[in-house]
Write a protein that holds these residues in place. Structure first.
Motif, mmCIF file in Angstrom:
data_model
loop_
_atom_site.group_PDB
_atom_site.id
_atom_site.type_symbol
_atom_site.label_atom_id
_atom_site.label_comp_id
_atom_site.label_asym_id
_atom_site.label_seq_id
_atom_site.Cartn_x
_atom_site.Cartn_y
_atom_site.Cartn_z
ATOM 1 N N VAL A 35 50.025 31.535 36.092
ATOM 2 C CA VAL A 35 49.314 32.709 36.619
ATOM 3 C C VAL A 35 48.667 32.311 37.955
ATOM 4 O O VAL A 35 47.847 31.394 38.013
ATOM 5 N N ALA A 36 49.035 33.031 39.009
ATOM 6 C CA ALA A 36 48.533 32.679 40.341
ATOM 7 C C ALA A 36 47.151 33.245 40.606
ATOM 8 O O ALA A 36 46.311 32.581 41.238
ATOM 9 N N ASP A 37 46.900 34.457 40.140
ATOM 10 C CA ASP A 37 45.629 35.129 40.436
ATOM 11 C C ASP A 37 44.777 35.191 39.178
ATOM 12 O O ASP A 37 44.994 36.045 38.318
ATOM 13 N N THR A 38 43.808 34.301 39.079
ATOM 14 C CA THR A 38 42.919 34.318 37.909
ATOM 15 C C THR A 38 41.671 35.159 38.158
ATOM 16 O O THR A 38 40.751 35.154 37.354
ATOM 17 N N GLY A 39 41.672 35.888 39.255
ATOM 18 C CA GLY A 39 40.550 36.774 39.531
ATOM 19 C C GLY A 39 40.717 38.157 38.937
ATOM 20 O O GLY A 39 39.829 39.000 39.082
ATOM 21 N N VAL A 40 41.843 38.414 38.251
ATOM 22 C CA VAL A 40 42.048 39.737 37.657
ATOM 23 C C VAL A 40 40.989 39.964 36.573
ATOM 24 O O VAL A 40 40.583 39.035 35.873
ATOM 25 N N SER A 48 36.237 37.558 34.854
ATOM 26 C CA SER A 48 37.610 37.522 35.326
ATOM 27 C C SER A 48 38.449 36.703 34.344
ATOM 28 O O SER A 48 37.920 36.044 33.430
ATOM 29 N N ARG A 96 38.719 27.208 37.921
ATOM 30 C CA ARG A 96 39.205 28.530 37.553
ATOM 31 C C ARG A 96 40.732 28.597 37.654
ATOM 32 O O ARG A 96 41.311 29.680 37.520
#
Length: 277
Positions: A35-40, A48, A96
């Motif tokens: 998973v590249a974007d863990t800010g979702v 997040s 993160r």
């Protein structure tokens, strides 16, 4: 609830619990890897994806340390203090990234099982371990770890639009912790003055009793003789309601919860009598 036959890890954990802990950690890690974007955002949470995964990694480490006999402070057992302790721990932990956190979650679950195995090898099978929710046996602590991973694993799966890992077998393995913890998480305002005897049954046979006397709760592996309200629940729905991930009215409307007895109207109130940590 009938006793579970068989044991894992030299007679320390109920049969299947060790495998469930390993498997759940691996499935959570599989969700996270790549998973590249863990800010979702995580639905229904202020966290997040990365924060929720970091919390899981930290919690698994905490459980592993407790299993190894270390004294770890993490709140005073109340939901508010646990939430505050979680936020402090996250603020002090910068990781993160999905892949590193996936590795930590699996590594610390394995460390927990190794500590339990070593404890059994030393003959200390039944001694109490001191957890954020009070003293527990190794089996109860293992159930605690599994329950915690299932709740947050469910959240991560929803955030990523992927299937979750909560199933009937794992829910039944979570029951010892839930029975142990329920008196610690009673919502005093919602239960004030309540006198009621509940039998809680899961599809497939597991059952237990919850009795309120002037708002004070007693939870027993055996149902009361004359319950005011019997609640029959699909197992996954039961755990999600217990962890605050599912609303009781919606579950009842979908036929996932059925109630009967002298006071069946007590059923929708039951989940509101507790605050999930």
């Amino acid at each position: 609830m009938a006793p579970v036959a068989g044991q894992d890890l030299r007679g320390t954990l109920p049969e299947g619990l060790g495998d469930a802990i390993r498997g759940t950690a691996e499935e959570i890690a599989a969700l996270l890897r790549g998973v590249a974007d863990t800010g979702v955002p995580v639905p229904g949470s202020q966290w997040s994806l990365g924060a929720a995964a970091a919390h899981l990694a930290q919690a698994n480490e905490l459980m592993a340390d407790i299993a190894a006999g270390q004294q770890r402070s993490h709140g005073d057992g109340t939901p508010q203090s646990l939430a505050e302790a979680n936020e402090r721990a996250l603020a002090a932990f910068g990781e993160r990234g999905a892949d590193p956190l996936a590795g930590m979650i699996v590594e610390q679950a394995a460390a927990f099982l190794k500590a339990i195995d070593e404890r059994a090898g030393e003959g200390a099978v039944e001694g109490a371990l001191f957890t954020p929710l009070g003293p527990m046996s190794p089996a109860e602590l293992g159930s605690y770890l599994l329950t915690h991973m299932l709740g947050h694993g469910y959240d991560l799966a929803r955030a990523l639009g992927r299937p979750h890992m909560v199933d009937r077998v794992r829910v039944e393995l979570a029951l010892p912790f839930l029975i142990r913890a329920m008196p610690r998480v009673v919502d005093a305002a919602n239960s004030a003055g309540l006198n009621a005897r509940y039998t809680i049954r899961l599809w497939g046979g597991a059952r237990f009793g919850v009795t309120f006397t002037d708002g004070e709760v007693t939870v027993s592996p055996q149902p009361p003789d004359r319950p005011d309200c019997t609640i029959l629940t699909e197992p996954v729905t039961f755990l999600l309601m217990a962890l605050g991930r599912c609303e009781p009215w919606g579950a009842m409307a979908r036929g996932r919860v059925v109630a009967w007895g002298r006071k069946p109207w007590l059923a929708p109130r039951f989940p509101t009598l507790f605050r999930a940590p």
